[in-house]
Design an enzyme around this catalytic site. Structure first.
Site: not given
Ligand code: IPE
Ligand code: MG
Length: 235
Positions: A12, A60
């Site tokens: 993350d 996601n």
């Molecule tokens: C993690 O980074 C990658 C995935 C969950 C695909 P994020 O995309 O969640 O990054 P932040 O949390 O917005 O900084």
């Molecule tokens: Mg994230």
């Protein structure tokens, strides 16, 4: 020494890492992607046998279309033939854990190809959690178990929890010993709810693109200090 067989990581902080650099979120994902292979190698060096990496969750999909597309396509690059060779050379067995019906064809093909070509390797087992969520996993698992009971006309009184465990996407892995989440949030986000029943948690503010050996070692050292009782008490 208590065993450390299975480490899981919630990757993350890619987006925030990029935003701090005034770059698009996908720039962070790009740098995050580059960390995956080295992290696996480091785990192998530490004699960790199983590593689970949470790379895309069933939730996601609710992100902007452009970002979803980038994330959906990235396994094609992460596990291309050149990369696959590196996995094979290092004895890494890759296993995709997650829903297989929604991801684009090319991605599905790539992931199933690397699974097939690494299935007999056993230096370290990688669970690539992609379009993974515990609720979806349980739905899938319950369907398998219910169907078995219906088809074979089995008595539900004989049902045991073990049958759930035996049909999870992670059925070939032991329970998680250490669960690391980068990026500062302290939550599970529908990740491995059953498999982490007795996991030790380690949260770090470090964003995933900055995660490195030192950070990994810190998490392992913290784990080594934990007293794992599994509900028991010392005699
Ligand atoms: C993690 O980074 C990658 C995935 C969950 C695909 P994020 O995309 O969640 O990054 P932040 O949390 O917005 O900084
Ligand atoms: Mg994230």
């Amino acid at each position: 020494m208590k065993p450390l067989d299975h480490v899981a990581i919630i990757l993350d902080g890619n987006g925030r890492w990029a935003q701090e650099r005034n770059k698009p979120r996908t720039y962070g994902h790009r740098h995050g992607l580059d960390k995956i292979f080295d992290t696996i190698l480091f785990a192998k060096k530490q004699n960790i046998k199983y590593i689970t990496l949470f790379c895309f969750s069933t939730e996601n999909w609710n992100r902007p279309e452009k970002e979803v597309k980038w994330l959906m396509d990235f396994p094609v690059e992460a596990f291309n033939k050149k990369q696959e060779k590196k996995y094979i050379e290092n004895g890494i067995c890759v296993n995709w854990v997650g829903r297989r019906t929604k991801v684009p064809n090319e991605t599905k093909k790539t992931l199933e190809e690397i699974e097939k070509n690494t299935k007999d390797l056993n230096e370290i087992f990688v669970n690539f959690a992609f379009d993974y969520g515990s609720y979806e996993e349980l739905e899938n698992t319950f369907k398998i178990v219910f169907n078995k009971y219906e088809d074979k006309n089995l008595n539900i009184d004989n049902f045991s929890f073990q049958e759930i465990l035996d049909n999870l996407y992670t059925k070939n892995s032991p329970n998680i010993d250490l669960l690391i989440r980068t990026g500062g949030e302290q939550r599970l986000s529908n990740f491995m709810l059953l498999q982490s029943a007795y996991a030790e948690f380690y949260f770090t503010k470090t964003y995933w693109p900055d995660f490195n050996e030192q950070e990994f070692e810190k998490a392992i050292n913290s784990y080594k200090l934990r007293d794992r009782r599994f509900g028991k008490i010392e005699e």
